[in-house]
Structure formats: structure tokens, C-alpha cells
Scaffold this active site. Structure first.
Site, PDB file in Angstrom:
ATOM      1  N   ASN A   1      18.710  31.031  48.332  1.00  0.00           N
ATOM      2  CA  ASN A   1      17.517  31.077  48.574  1.00  0.00           C
ATOM      3  C   ASN A   1      17.430  30.384  49.958  1.00  0.00           C
ATOM      4  O   ASN A   1      17.042  30.795  50.907  1.00  0.00           O
ATOM      5  CB  ASN A   1      17.032  30.522  47.953  1.00  0.00           C
ATOM      6  CG  ASN A   1      15.320  30.009  49.454  1.00  0.00           C
ATOM      7  OD1 ASN A   1      14.068  31.152  49.232  1.00  0.00           O
ATOM      8  ND2 ASN A   1      15.469  28.932  49.043  1.00  0.00           N
TER       9      ASN A   1
ATOM     10  N   TYR B   1      20.766  37.426  61.965  1.00  0.00           N
ATOM     11  CA  TYR B   1      20.203  37.543  60.663  1.00  0.00           C
ATOM     12  C   TYR B   1      20.240  38.383  59.710  1.00  0.00           C
ATOM     13  O   TYR B   1      20.275  38.289  58.668  1.00  0.00           O
ATOM     14  CB  TYR B   1      18.426  37.008  61.347  1.00  0.00           C
ATOM     15  CG  TYR B   1      17.726  36.349  59.699  1.00  0.00           C
ATOM     16  CD1 TYR B   1      18.016  35.739  59.158  1.00  0.00           C
ATOM     17  CD2 TYR B   1      17.090  37.647  59.212  1.00  0.00           C
ATOM     18  CE1 TYR B   1      17.355  35.032  57.866  1.00  0.00           C
ATOM     19  CE2 TYR B   1      16.212  37.196  58.948  1.00  0.00           C
ATOM     20  CZ  TYR B   1      15.925  36.168  57.406  1.00  0.00           C
ATOM     21  OH  TYR B   1      15.514  36.279  56.994  1.00  0.00           O
TER      22      TYR B   1
ATOM     23  N   LYS C   1      21.718  39.424  55.488  1.00  0.00           N
ATOM     24  CA  LYS C   1      20.436  39.901  55.208  1.00  0.00           C
ATOM     25  C   LYS C   1      21.055  40.836  54.270  1.00  0.00           C
ATOM     26  O   LYS C   1      21.004  41.575  53.390  1.00  0.00           O
ATOM     27  CB  LYS C   1      19.108  40.088  55.195  1.00  0.00           C
ATOM     28  CG  LYS C   1      19.010  38.355  55.814  1.00  0.00           C
ATOM     29  CD  LYS C   1      18.319  37.547  54.109  1.00  0.00           C
ATOM     30  CE  LYS C   1      18.464  36.010  54.812  1.00  0.00           C
ATOM     31  NZ  LYS C   1      18.829  35.250  53.498  1.00  0.00           N
TER      32      LYS C   1
HETATM   33  P1  NAP Z   1      12.483  27.522  55.146  1.00  0.00           P
HETATM   34  O1  NAP Z   1      11.398  27.321  55.110  1.00  0.00           O
HETATM   35  O2  NAP Z   1      12.842  27.367  56.445  1.00  0.00           O
HETATM   36  O3  NAP Z   1      13.501  26.507  54.326  1.00  0.00           O
HETATM   37  C1  NAP Z   1      14.664  26.622  54.358  1.00  0.00           C
HETATM   38  C2  NAP Z   1      16.132  25.382  53.370  1.00  0.00           C
HETATM   39  O4  NAP Z   1      17.059  25.915  53.342  1.00  0.00           O
HETATM   40  C3  NAP Z   1      15.853  24.554  53.188  1.00  0.00           C
HETATM   41  O5  NAP Z   1      15.307  24.082  52.189  1.00  0.00           O
HETATM   42  C4  NAP Z   1      16.365  24.079  53.607  1.00  0.00           C
HETATM   43  O6  NAP Z   1      16.918  22.669  53.327  1.00  0.00           O
HETATM   44  C5  NAP Z   1      17.841  25.053  53.261  1.00  0.00           C
HETATM   45  N1  NAP Z   1      19.264  25.078  53.698  1.00  0.00           N
HETATM   46  C6  NAP Z   1      19.210  25.790  55.397  1.00  0.00           C
HETATM   47  N2  NAP Z   1      20.941  25.384  55.211  1.00  0.00           N
HETATM   48  C7  NAP Z   1      21.556  25.438  54.337  1.00  0.00           C
HETATM   49  C8  NAP Z   1      22.737  24.827  53.799  1.00  0.00           C
HETATM   50  N3  NAP Z   1      23.391  24.583  54.970  1.00  0.00           N
HETATM   51  N4  NAP Z   1      22.671  23.637  52.806  1.00  0.00           N
HETATM   52  C9  NAP Z   1      21.837  24.205  51.673  1.00  0.00           C
HETATM   53  N5  NAP Z   1      20.266  24.166  52.449  1.00  0.00           N
HETATM   54  C10 NAP Z   1      20.184  24.875  53.243  1.00  0.00           C
HETATM   55  O7  NAP Z   1      12.695  28.682  55.172  1.00  0.00           O
HETATM   56  P2  NAP Z   1      12.129  29.888  54.086  1.00  0.00           P
HETATM   57  O8  NAP Z   1      11.030  30.745  55.044  1.00  0.00           O
HETATM   58  O9  NAP Z   1      11.920  29.824  52.778  1.00  0.00           O
HETATM   59  O10 NAP Z   1      13.541  31.121  53.331  1.00  0.00           O
HETATM   60  C11 NAP Z   1      14.525  31.054  52.619  1.00  0.00           C
HETATM   61  C12 NAP Z   1      14.555  32.007  52.139  1.00  0.00           C
HETATM   62  O11 NAP Z   1      14.130  33.163  52.245  1.00  0.00           O
HETATM   63  C13 NAP Z   1      15.814  31.992  53.514  1.00  0.00           C
HETATM   64  O12 NAP Z   1      16.937  32.820  53.078  1.00  0.00           O
HETATM   65  C14 NAP Z   1      15.605  33.237  54.679  1.00  0.00           C
HETATM   66  O13 NAP Z   1      15.781  34.229  54.995  1.00  0.00           O
HETATM   67  C15 NAP Z   1      14.441  34.386  53.141  1.00  0.00           C
HETATM   68  N6  NAP Z   1      13.439  35.315  53.547  1.00  0.00           N
HETATM   69  C16 NAP Z   1      11.985  34.607  54.526  1.00  0.00           C
HETATM   70  C17 NAP Z   1      11.090  34.988  54.657  1.00  0.00           C
HETATM   71  C18 NAP Z   1       9.713  34.081  55.431  1.00  0.00           C
HETATM   72  O14 NAP Z   1       9.427  34.778  56.254  1.00  0.00           O
HETATM   73  N7  NAP Z   1       9.810  33.166  55.511  1.00  0.00           N
HETATM   74  C19 NAP Z   1      11.741  36.767  54.902  1.00  0.00           C
HETATM   75  C20 NAP Z   1      12.578  37.127  54.814  1.00  0.00           C
HETATM   76  C21 NAP Z   1      13.481  36.535  53.720  1.00  0.00           C
HETATM   77  P3  NAP Z   1      16.840  21.007  54.056  1.00  0.00           P
HETATM   78  O15 NAP Z   1      15.160  21.435  53.364  1.00  0.00           O
HETATM   79  O16 NAP Z   1      17.367  20.592  53.490  1.00  0.00           O
HETATM   80  O17 NAP Z   1      16.926  21.704  55.990  1.00  0.00           O
END
Ligand code: NAP
Length: 248
Positions: free
Chosen positions: A91, A156, A160
Site C-alpha cells: 500500500n 504516478y 500504478k
Molecule cells: P497517505 O495518507 O499519504 O499515506 C501514505 C503511507 O505510505 C504512509 O503510511 C507512509 O508512511 C507510507 N509510505 C510512504 N513512503 C513509504 C516508504 N518508502 N516506505 C514505507 N512506507 C511509506 O496515502 P494514502 O492516500 O493512504 O495512499 C495509500 C495508497 O493508496 C498509495 O499507494 C496511493 O497511491 C493509493 N491510492 C490512494 C488514493 C487516494 O485517493 N487517497 C487513490 C488511489 C490510490 P509514513 O506515515 O511513515 O510517512
């Protein structure tokens, strides 16, 4: 008996947003959950505490999963300490949006390494364990941007789309050892990652969403829990959108 009783799960980037919702849901369903985080130890510990208070089991583990050695060690130490690894949710993710003319090489490298290479790193180490166990679940969190593309997100979207190729190839490769590999493609979910974009574009996003609302991290977590369960044992190589119909 809860659907994931006795299972060991690892969620990369489980400290915030979608990852924390998935960690919660897997724990509610009975799994012992390892919550990986990169830099936000406080947030990771809060997720652990909330899970324990709700009667679940969780631990936090720091690792930069974009780094091959750290990701391998994260998976190996999880198996060593917990005895097995049943569910891996890839994730962890980030964005560095810009039009290609202004996007820096570093923006490409960071996003590809964090979103795509990390999943390959973790899957490689987990596949060894799961193939030996003759069972396992790998769930990759991709995005609607990886299916339909998005202006200003060439890095991005490519990461993906790459995750979708990884999902399908691995599903074919390790399916014979009873390991399933699937991808979830969320639409726009309010989290730290999307807050800024949603402020600017929420009305336009809703216009293109037949169900007429934004999704929640829990909407994504529900599907992750199903794909992790025994009930999903004949589903592999699939990319399932949780987007209210946006990419139809
Ligand atoms: P988020 O709130 O920014 O959280 C990102 C998470 O990834 C945090 O826990 C962060 O850890 C961790 N992370 C980032 N870089 C890392 C690394 N190098 N090693 C380990 N952990 C790392 O993002 P989110 O929106 O929940 O997104 C989660 C996933 O869903 C992502 O892959 C994103 O692309 C995908 N996604 C999100 C959306 C959306 O609308 N939100 C839509 C489609 C897909 P820290 O807390 O330690 O920084």
C-alpha cells in the site's frame, strides 16, 4: 470464527490513510497485523494502540520499502517473529505531481521507487515464504490513474500501471503454489495524499462519479479484507476499482 483468525498480515504504509484503514479492518477480522511505516512513528503507534484497544493484535515496524534490503529485512523479520506470513498488502505510496516539462528526474525516481519498486521488493521476499507455505495473499494498491492515466501524474500513473503488470505476472507465476495476487484501484479517497487535490477538484470529481460521493478508506479496506479471506481463494490477477464508477 472471524474470517482472518490466525492469519499474519503485513500492511506497508499502514500508519496513515488507506493503509491504516486496511490494517484496522484486517485486525477486526482476526488477523495479527504488522504496520509498516516510513517516518511517522507516532502515527504508526496510534494505529497499533487503536487496534489493541478494539481487542485486536498489531505491532509497528519501520522500514523504507523502496529500499531493497530494508524491504527484504521487513518481510524476513516478520516471518521470523510471527512464524508465518499470510497476507501482504503493498500500500505504501506517494505523489510528486507536475506536468512533464516541469517534472524533475528525482520526482520520477522517488515515485517509481516508492510505489512500484517497493511492491516488487516486498513481493519477492514474501513470495519465497508464501510459496513454501503453499498459501498466501498479495494485494497491491494501485489507482484509477494507473488504468486511465491523469494529466500531471505521468510518474504516478506509470507506477500504478506498472503495479497492474506486476499483479498479473505474479498471479500467473505463483498461482500454482496457491498464492493469489490481486490489485485494488481506488478512486479519490480523502487522505493526506489527496487533500490538496480534492480541495481544488472535488466538484469535478463528483461530476464523473456515478455514485455521487467520494469514497472512504474503509470502502477500500472492505475489499482488501475480502481478497485476503479464504472466500476469495479462486480470485487472482484481478484489478478491482473502488471508485464509485468513475472509470467506467
Ligand atoms: P497517505 O495518507 O499519504 O499515506 C501514505 C503511507 O505510505 C504512509 O503510511 C507512509 O508512511 C507510507 N509510505 C510512504 N513512503 C513509504 C516508504 N518508502 N516506505 C514505507 N512506507 C511509506 O496515502 P494514502 O492516500 O493512504 O495512499 C495509500 C495508497 O493508496 C498509495 O499507494 C496511493 O497511491 C493509493 N491510492 C490512494 C488514493 C487516494 O485517493 N487517497 C487513490 C488511489 C490510490 P509514513 O506515515 O511513515 O510517512
Amino acid at each position: 470464527m472471524p474470517a482472518l483468525e490466525g492469519k499474519i498480515a503485513l500492511v506497508t504504509g499502514g500508519s496513515r490513510g488507506i493503509g491504516s484503514a486496511i490494517a484496522h479492518r484486517l485486525a477486526v477480522d482476526g488477523a495479527q497485523v504488522v504496520i509498516n511505516y516510513h517516518s511517522n512513528e507516532t502515527a504508526a503507534n496510534q494505529v497499533v494502540e487503536a487496534i489493541m484497544q478494539a481487542g485486536g493484535q498489531a505491532v509497528a515496524k519501520q522500514a523504507d520499502v523502496a529500499d531493497f534490503d530494508q524491504a527484504s529485512e521487513l518481510i524476513k523479520s516478520t516471518q521470523k517473529e510471527m512464524g508465518r506470513l499470510d497476507i501482504l498488502v503493498n500500500n505504501a505510496g506517494t505523489t510528486r505531481d507536475n506536468v512533464i516539462m516541469l517534472m524533475k528526474e528525482e520526482d520520477w525516481d522517488v515515485v517509481l521507487n516508492t510505489n512500484l519498486k517497493s511492491a516488487w521488493n516486498c513481493s519477492k521476499a514474501a513470495a519465497r515464504i508464501m510459496m513454501k507455505q503453499r498459501s498466501g495473499r498479495i494485494i497491491n494498491i494501485t489507482s484509477v490513474a494507473g488504468i486511465s492515466g491523469n494529466a500531471g501524474q505521468s510518474n504516478y500513473s506509470a507506477s500504478k500501471a506498472g503495479l497492474i503488470g506486476l499483479t498479473k505476472s505474479l498471479a500467473k507465476e505463483i498461482g500454482p503454489r496457491n498464492v493469489t495476487v490481486n490489485a485494488i484501484a481506488p478512486g479519490f479517497i480523502p487522505t493526506d495524499l489527496t487533500n490538496e487535490l480534492l480541495e481544488q477538484m472535488q466538484d469535478r470529481i463528483l461530476e464523473f462519479t456515478p455514485l455521487g460521493r467520494l469514497g472512504s478508506a474503509e470502502d477500500v479496506a472492505t475489499l482488501a479484507a475480502f481478497l485476503a479471506s479464504d472466500d476469495a481463494g479462486f480470485i487472482t490477477g484481478q484489478v478491482i476499482a473502488v471508485d464509485g464508477g468513475m472509470v467506467l
